[in-house]
Each structure stands twice: as structure tokens, then as C-alpha cells.
Design a protein around this motif. Structure first.
Motif, PDB file in Angstrom:
ATOM      1  N   LEU A 106       0.831  -1.207   0.000  1.00  0.00           N
ATOM      2  CA  LEU A 106       0.000   0.000   0.000  1.00  0.00           C
ATOM      3  C   LEU A 106       0.864   1.255   0.000  1.00  0.00           C
ATOM      4  CD1 LEU A 106      -2.764   1.310   0.108  1.00  0.00           C
ATOM      5  CD2 LEU A 106      -2.736   1.064   2.598  1.00  0.00           C
ATOM      6  N   ALA A 107       1.962   1.236   0.751  1.00  0.00           N
ATOM      7  CA  ALA A 107       2.873   2.388   0.770  1.00  0.00           C
ATOM      8  C   ALA A 107       3.437   2.656  -0.618  1.00  0.00           C
ATOM      9  CB  ALA A 107       4.005   2.149   1.769  1.00  0.00           C
ATOM     10  N   ASN A 108       3.732   1.598  -1.362  1.00  0.00           N
ATOM     11  CA  ASN A 108       4.232   1.764  -2.722  1.00  0.00           C
ATOM     12  C   ASN A 108       3.153   2.279  -3.666  1.00  0.00           C
ATOM     13  OD1 ASN A 108       7.158   0.827  -3.399  1.00  0.00           O
ATOM     14  ND2 ASN A 108       6.467  -0.566  -1.807  1.00  0.00           N
ATOM     15  N   GLU A 109       1.913   1.904  -3.391  1.00  0.00           N
ATOM     16  CA  GLU A 109       0.819   2.405  -4.223  1.00  0.00           C
ATOM     17  C   GLU A 109       0.646   3.913  -4.077  1.00  0.00           C
ATOM     18  OE1 GLU A 109      -2.232  -1.418  -4.513  1.00  0.00           O
ATOM     19  OE2 GLU A 109      -2.657   0.208  -3.144  1.00  0.00           O
ATOM     20  N   VAL A 110       0.778   4.432  -2.853  1.00  0.00           N
ATOM     21  CA  VAL A 110       0.450   5.842  -2.600  1.00  0.00           C
ATOM     22  C   VAL A 110       1.673   6.753  -2.554  1.00  0.00           C
ATOM     23  CG1 VAL A 110      -1.630   5.187  -1.329  1.00  0.00           C
ATOM     24  CG2 VAL A 110       0.501   5.562  -0.073  1.00  0.00           C
ATOM     25  N   LYS A 111       2.883   6.212  -2.660  1.00  0.00           N
ATOM     26  CA  LYS A 111       4.079   7.021  -2.419  1.00  0.00           C
ATOM     27  C   LYS A 111       4.209   8.200  -3.383  1.00  0.00           C
ATOM     28  CE  LYS A 111       7.568   4.347  -5.045  1.00  0.00           C
ATOM     29  NZ  LYS A 111       8.221   5.462  -5.762  1.00  0.00           N
ATOM     30  N   ASN A 112       3.841   8.023  -4.645  1.00  0.00           N
ATOM     31  CA  ASN A 112       3.961   9.116  -5.596  1.00  0.00           C
ATOM     32  C   ASN A 112       2.811  10.107  -5.500  1.00  0.00           C
ATOM     33  OD1 ASN A 112       5.311   6.620  -7.584  1.00  0.00           O
ATOM     34  ND2 ASN A 112       6.479   8.443  -7.045  1.00  0.00           N
ATOM     35  N   TRP A 113       1.797   9.754  -4.719  1.00  0.00           N
ATOM     36  CA  TRP A 113       0.718  10.679  -4.383  1.00  0.00           C
ATOM     37  C   TRP A 113       1.083  11.442  -3.118  1.00  0.00           C
ATOM     38  CZ3 TRP A 113      -4.106   8.755  -1.419  1.00  0.00           C
ATOM     39  CH2 TRP A 113      -5.031   9.787  -1.258  1.00  0.00           C
ATOM     40  N   PHE A 114       1.764  10.791  -2.194  1.00  0.00           N
ATOM     41  CA  PHE A 114       2.147  11.397  -0.925  1.00  0.00           C
ATOM     42  C   PHE A 114       3.332  12.348  -1.059  1.00  0.00           C
ATOM     43  CE2 PHE A 114       0.350   8.184   2.385  1.00  0.00           C
ATOM     44  CZ  PHE A 114      -0.932   8.516   1.978  1.00  0.00           C
ATOM     45  N   ALA A 115       4.227  12.090  -1.985  1.00  0.00           N
ATOM     46  CA  ALA A 115       5.428  12.931  -2.141  1.00  0.00           C
ATOM     47  C   ALA A 115       5.919  12.861  -3.580  1.00  0.00           C
ATOM     48  CB  ALA A 115       6.525  12.480  -1.184  1.00  0.00           C
ATOM     49  N   LYS A 116       6.663  13.886  -3.963  1.00  0.00           N
ATOM     50  CA  LYS A 116       7.183  13.964  -5.329  1.00  0.00           C
ATOM     51  C   LYS A 116       8.660  13.564  -5.347  1.00  0.00           C
ATOM     52  CE  LYS A 116       4.087  17.827  -6.440  1.00  0.00           C
ATOM     53  NZ  LYS A 116       4.015  19.258  -6.839  1.00  0.00           N
ATOM     54  N   GLY A 117       9.101  13.109  -6.494  1.00  0.00           N
ATOM     55  CA  GLY A 117      10.517  12.821  -6.652  1.00  0.00           C
ATOM     56  C   GLY A 117      10.831  11.348  -6.782  1.00  0.00           C
ATOM     57  N   ASP A 118      12.122  11.081  -6.914  1.00  0.00           N
ATOM     58  CA  ASP A 118      12.604   9.723  -7.131  1.00  0.00           C
ATOM     59  C   ASP A 118      13.065   9.127  -5.806  1.00  0.00           C
ATOM     60  OD1 ASP A 118      13.488   7.389  -8.225  1.00  0.00           O
ATOM     61  OD2 ASP A 118      15.278   8.240  -9.182  1.00  0.00           O
TER      62      ASP A 118
END
Length: 265
Positions: A116-128
Motif C-alpha cells: 500500500l505504501a508503494n501504491e500511494v508514495k507518488n501521491w504522498f510525495a514527489k521525486g525519485d
């Protein structure tokens, strides 16, 4: 008289024999019918078992790590009365109100939280950046458990970059996610100020204070600037005593951030 007696005995024996024969035939027929029914049931079960298995698999919510970029996508995948709270820059800092069952035992819950953390990580924060697969136990009560996931860039941990997943003990369902992940911009990923030089800089800036050296460099981000940094803890003994946490750039040697906490008696 004696002859009539023997005739009666003979007729009785014949009757018993005929009854036994009929009973045996009836039992054989019943066994054959039962065998046919069992065979039919087995064939029917074999035929529909794959369908039942497929329906069960399809009907259960699964976490596949597919990226979620918005509230709409999140609510569509995980229906519920979700509430999304944002900061002044419209960054998500908490999601609550629904339920996501990820597993019953520790291993299933950790795997589910990681996905779930991997699903939302690019929604929660920007960047690589990536999510550390080592999901950490947080606090625990009679009813609740919390788990933390850490943000990483390559081999470096992101300073104060994490998210907390609060779960119910009864069914392992996630019902609150608190986001503290940091936006990651491009940065110099080579250390220019080694730890020995960083300690000298700290000693000159904070004389007569106890300085606790860091173990490893981290990625520091204030959601605008991103740099490699050394995180020092500085303690003063004067009254009232305080503890400062200082992020010193491992590239320029400048102080990037200072946090101070007064120790109360």
C-alpha cells in the motif's frame, strides 16, 4: 401329524431364505445408487471448483502495488467514507475513515502495508525515492497497532521521511494513514564534507556543548531543498537544559536546519 410339522418347518426356512435373498439384492442396489450419487457429486465438485476458486480470488481485495495519484483513484480502489486532510501546500498528510484489510498475521500485515505504501508514495510525495521494505513496529495498545515505513533514496534514508499505518488488532485492517514523506528534488549524491570535517564545523559553532556524532549521512529535504546531510545532536547543560538536532550539509558544510527541545525538570 409329524409329517405336517416337518412341512411347516420347511416352509418357514424357505421363507427366511427368500427374505434374505431379497434384502441382499436391495442392499446391493442401494450401494450402487449411493456410489453413483457420490461419483456424480465428485464430478460436479471437480467441475465447479475452479469457478468457485476464481470467484473467491476475484472478490477479495488485493494489493498489487499499482500507483495511486489522487483521492479519486484511492477511493475507487478502496471504497469507504475516506477523509483526506491536506496541509497549506495541498499535500496529503492523513487519510482516515475507511478500512483496508491487508492480513491477519504479522507477515501478511507487513507485506500489505509495504504494498500500500508503494501504491500511494507518488501521491504522498514527489521525486525519485523508494520505500524501505523493512516495515517497523510502532506503538501498540489493547485494540490498535501502528507500523512505520521509511523513505529511502538509494542507500540513504530520508531524514524524517516516513508514514505511519494504524491498524486494528481484531482484523488487521488499516484505518488511518499519516504521511510525513518528503518531496525529493535532484541533489548532489556524493559526500563533499566527510564526518571528521563536519565534527570540526560543529565544534566551532557550538563550543562547550556536548556533541553526539551521527552514524551515517541521510538525505535531508524541507520539500524545497534536498541535500545529503549529517544529523548531529547537541546538548547544552545550562539552565534550562536543551537538546538541539542539527542537519549539517555533507556537501557545503552549512547548517540546513535546527530543531530545539527544552528538557523540563
Amino acid at each position: 401329524m409329524r409329517t405336517r410339522y416337518f412341512v411347516l418347518i420347511g416352509l418357514l426356512a424357505l421363507t427366511i431364505w427368500l427374505i434374505a435373498i431379497r434384502a441382499k439384492r436391495a442392499m446391493s442396489q442401494n450401494e450402487a445408487k449411493q456410489a453413483a450419487v457420490i461419483k456424480s457429486q465428485d464430478e460436479t465438485t471437480s467441475a465447479i471448483a475452479p469457478q468457485i476458486s476464481a470467484q473467491t480470488s476475484d472478490s477479495q481485495p488485493t494489493l498489487q502495488g499499482q500507483t495511486i495519484f489522487s483521492e479519486t483513484e484511492f477511493a475507487a480502489k478502496y471504497p469507504g467514507d475516506w477523509k483526506f486532510r491536506k496541509d497549506s501546500k495541498q499535500r496529503i498528510f492523513s487519510v482516515t475513515g475507511g478500512l483496508i484489510v491487508v492480513g491477519q498475521n504479522d507477515e501478511q500485515i507487513r507485506q500489505g502495508i509495504f504494498k500500500l505504501a508503494n501504491e500511494v508514495k507518488n501521491w504522498f510525495a514527489k521525486g525519485d525515492f523508494t520505500i524501505d521494505p523493512n516495515v517497523v513496529n510502532g506503538s501498540e495498545t489493547d485494540l490498535l497497532r501502528s507500523f512505520d515505513v521509511k523513505q529511502k533514496v538509494g542507500l540513504y534514508s530520508v531524514y524524517q521521511g516516513d508514514a505511519t499505518f494504524l491498524t486494528r488488532k481484531a482484523d488487521g485492517a488499516i484505518y488511518l494513514v499519516t504521511n510525513r514523506m518528503k518531496d525529493i528534488a535532484e541533489f548532489q549524491d556524493q559526500i563533499q564534507i566527510p564526518l571528521e570535517d563536519a565534527e570540526k564545523i560543529m565544534a566551532s559553532n557550538f563550543p562547550e556543548m556536548k556533541i553526539i556524532r551521527p552514524m551515517n549521512p541521510v538525505v535531508f529535504s524541507n520539500n524545497t531543498l534536498t541535500e545529503l546531510a549529517w544529523i548531529f545532536t547537541v546538548r547544552t547543560e545550562k539552565h534550562p537544559p536543551s537538546v538541539k538536532t542539527i542537519a549539517l550539509s555533507a556537501v557545503s558544510g552549512q547548517i540546513l536546519n535546527t530543531e530545539e527541545r527544552v528538557i523540563k525538570d
